[in-house]
Design a protein around this motif. Structure first.
Motif, mmCIF file in Angstrom:
data_model
loop_
_atom_site.group_PDB
_atom_site.id
_atom_site.type_symbol
_atom_site.label_atom_id
_atom_site.label_comp_id
_atom_site.label_asym_id
_atom_site.label_seq_id
_atom_site.Cartn_x
_atom_site.Cartn_y
_atom_site.Cartn_z
ATOM 1 N N UNK A 46 0.821 -1.212 0.000
ATOM 2 C CA UNK A 46 0.000 0.000 0.000
ATOM 3 C C UNK A 46 0.854 1.261 0.000
ATOM 4 N N UNK A 47 2.081 1.148 0.503
ATOM 5 C CA UNK A 47 2.935 2.329 0.669
ATOM 6 C C UNK A 47 4.041 2.381 -0.391
ATOM 7 N N UNK A 48 3.753 1.840 -1.578
ATOM 8 C CA UNK A 48 4.629 2.036 -2.738
ATOM 9 C C UNK A 48 3.818 2.755 -3.817
ATOM 10 N N UNK A 49 3.558 4.057 -3.642
ATOM 11 C CA UNK A 49 2.677 4.774 -4.562
ATOM 12 C C UNK A 49 3.335 5.211 -5.871
ATOM 13 N N UNK A 50 4.641 4.960 -6.026
ATOM 14 C CA UNK A 50 5.327 5.454 -7.216
ATOM 15 C C UNK A 50 5.648 4.358 -8.229
ATOM 16 N N UNK A 51 4.966 3.230 -8.114
ATOM 17 C CA UNK A 51 5.109 2.203 -9.130
ATOM 18 C C UNK A 51 4.643 2.782 -10.464
ATOM 19 N N UNK A 52 5.383 2.513 -11.520
ATOM 20 C CA UNK A 52 5.029 3.087 -12.824
ATOM 21 C C UNK A 52 4.340 2.047 -13.699
ATOM 22 N N UNK A 53 3.595 2.532 -14.670
ATOM 23 C CA UNK A 53 2.792 1.641 -15.510
ATOM 24 C C UNK A 53 3.659 0.690 -16.320
ATOM 25 N N UNK A 54 4.830 1.133 -16.763
ATOM 26 C CA UNK A 54 5.700 0.253 -17.552
ATOM 27 C C UNK A 54 6.131 -0.955 -16.739
ATOM 28 N N UNK A 55 6.484 -0.743 -15.480
ATOM 29 C CA UNK A 55 6.889 -1.858 -14.620
ATOM 30 C C UNK A 55 5.712 -2.776 -14.332
ATOM 31 N N UNK A 56 4.537 -2.204 -14.094
ATOM 32 C CA UNK A 56 3.343 -3.026 -13.889
ATOM 33 C C UNK A 56 3.126 -3.951 -15.080
ATOM 34 N N UNK A 57 3.204 -3.406 -16.276
ATOM 35 C CA UNK A 57 2.969 -4.214 -17.479
ATOM 36 C C UNK A 57 4.046 -5.281 -17.641
ATOM 37 N N UNK A 58 5.292 -4.933 -17.346
ATOM 38 C CA UNK A 58 6.382 -5.902 -17.510
ATOM 39 C C UNK A 58 6.233 -7.090 -16.575
ATOM 40 N N UNK A 59 5.908 -6.823 -15.313
ATOM 41 C CA UNK A 59 5.823 -7.928 -14.357
ATOM 42 C C UNK A 59 4.565 -8.761 -14.609
ATOM 43 N N UNK A 60 3.489 -8.140 -15.068
ATOM 44 C CA UNK A 60 2.296 -8.905 -15.439
ATOM 45 C C UNK A 60 2.590 -9.815 -16.626
ATOM 46 N N UNK A 61 3.299 -9.297 -17.623
ATOM 47 C CA UNK A 61 3.633 -10.101 -18.802
ATOM 48 C C UNK A 61 4.529 -11.278 -18.424
ATOM 49 N N UNK A 62 5.496 -11.016 -17.537
ATOM 50 C CA UNK A 62 6.411 -12.081 -17.127
ATOM 51 C C UNK A 62 5.666 -13.176 -16.364
ATOM 52 N N UNK A 63 4.776 -12.784 -15.477
ATOM 53 C CA UNK A 63 4.009 -13.770 -14.716
ATOM 54 C C UNK A 63 3.032 -14.526 -15.603
ATOM 55 N N UNK A 64 2.480 -13.847 -16.589
ATOM 56 C CA UNK A 64 1.567 -14.518 -17.512
ATOM 57 C C UNK A 64 2.287 -15.617 -18.283
ATOM 58 N N UNK A 65 3.568 -15.397 -18.562
ATOM 59 C CA UNK A 65 4.345 -16.372 -19.322
ATOM 60 C C UNK A 65 4.912 -17.477 -18.430
ATOM 61 N N UNK A 66 5.357 -17.121 -17.228
ATOM 62 C CA UNK A 66 6.092 -18.086 -16.396
ATOM 63 C C UNK A 66 5.331 -18.558 -15.168
ATOM 64 N N UNK A 67 4.329 -17.817 -14.739
ATOM 65 C CA UNK A 67 3.550 -18.202 -13.566
ATOM 66 C C UNK A 67 3.901 -17.469 -12.295
ATOM 67 N N UNK A 68 5.114 -16.914 -12.205
ATOM 68 C CA UNK A 68 5.539 -16.233 -10.974
ATOM 69 C C UNK A 68 6.613 -15.204 -11.301
ATOM 70 N N UNK A 69 6.377 -13.956 -10.915
ATOM 71 C CA UNK A 69 7.358 -12.907 -11.188
ATOM 72 C C UNK A 69 7.245 -11.809 -10.143
ATOM 73 N N UNK A 70 8.382 -11.242 -9.781
ATOM 74 C CA UNK A 70 8.411 -10.123 -8.842
ATOM 75 C C UNK A 70 9.249 -8.999 -9.433
ATOM 76 N N UNK A 71 9.072 -7.816 -8.865
ATOM 77 C CA UNK A 71 9.916 -6.675 -9.217
ATOM 78 C C UNK A 71 11.063 -6.613 -8.212
ATOM 79 N N UNK A 72 12.261 -6.348 -8.699
ATOM 80 C CA UNK A 72 13.420 -6.238 -7.822
ATOM 81 C C UNK A 72 14.444 -5.289 -8.391
ATOM 82 N N UNK A 73 15.329 -4.803 -7.530
ATOM 83 C CA UNK A 73 16.420 -3.930 -7.961
ATOM 84 C C UNK A 73 17.734 -4.489 -7.439
ATOM 85 N N UNK A 74 18.789 -4.288 -8.206
ATOM 86 C CA UNK A 74 20.127 -4.734 -7.794
ATOM 87 C C UNK A 74 20.665 -3.750 -6.761
#
Length: 244
Positions: free
Chosen positions: A113-141
């Motif tokens: 709830x307290x990550x209000x700056x998620x951007x639409x491009x990242x939302x779409x990328x992680x949804x696409x990855x999960x749709x293909x593989x079944x499980x995906x998260x967002x992460x940073x190095x």
């Protein structure tokens, strides 16, 4: 593909402390005002605007059900957003929200709830990855060197330096096939396991969880100083929307 989003917002905000409560009227970070709206509402807006989400379930404490529900209905259609009673832990809150979803849901995204700056491009990328593989998260190095330590006699001693190219700092959204997430929560319940995020529950099933690289703007507002950064990011975000 039917996509649902779960937003756990039942936390007590203990890390914000008394000073933040005195300034904002609440120590619960998800309800602190950012440019006139609760942080949680900014977060919900991002997913409502994505164009790919059919249901958003917000889990709150019992005493917040009525007013949060009224606030959400004022801005979003009832068919899009609903509230459920959360639990005393994030895991219980997500489990309660998961139980409220239709069984024909394809993908479930869980977002802080307290990550209000998620951007639409990242939302779409992680949804696409999960749709293909079944499980995906967002992460940073991580940019800092990470040390593994042991603690004893009041001291922390370095035991190893961990290679950063093999590490990510987990963010949200974390997205999974509905049936997989249900199975992961059931297994955790059966075994009495409590994880720090949804991916940790899925990992126990020996399922690969893929990582989509996010960015440093997707901050989690947890400490008093984070609000200053959030205001700056909001101003930059608003300026960018005006320019576009």
């Amino acid at each position: 593909m039917k996509v649902a989003v779960i937003v756990p917002a039942a936390g007590l905000g203990t890390r914000m402390g008394r000073s933040s409560a005195e300034k904002t009227g609440t120590s619960r970070k998800q309800f602190m005002l950012l440019e006139g709206s609760p942080i949680m509402l900014h977060t919900v807006r991002k997913f409502a605007a994505s164009g790919r989400v059919e249901k958003i379930v917000v889990a709150v404490r019992a005493e917040d059900l009525e007013w949060v529900g009224e606030m959400l209905v004022r801005e979003f259609p009832k068919s899009l957003v609903c509230v459920v009673e959360g639990g005393n832990s994030r895991q219980q809150s997500v489990a309660n929200a998961l139980a409220a979803l239709d069984p024909d849901t394809d993908l479930v995204a869980v977002h802080d709830a307290v990550r209000p700056f998620i951007d639409s491009a990242t939302i779409h990328k992680v949804l696409d990855e999960a749709a293909e593989t079944g499980a995906a998260i967002v992460g940073v190095v991580p940019v800092d060197t990470v040390k593994q330590v042991s603690r004893s006699t009041g001291r922390a001693r370095v035991r190893a330096t961990l290679p950063r190219d093999r590490l990510v700092l987990a963010q949200t959204p974390q997205v999974f096939r509905y049936d997989l997430l249900v199975r992961a929560f059931q297994s955790a319940r059966d075994d009495g396991f409590v994880g720090t995020d949804e991916a940790s529950l899925v990992e126990r099933l020996d399922v690969d969880v893929n990582v989509v690289l996010g960015n440093d703007r997707n901050i989690k507002i947890t400490k008093p100083g984070d609000m200053d950064l959030a205001r700056l990011l909001f101003q930059e975000q608003a300026a960018g929307e005006v320019r576009s």
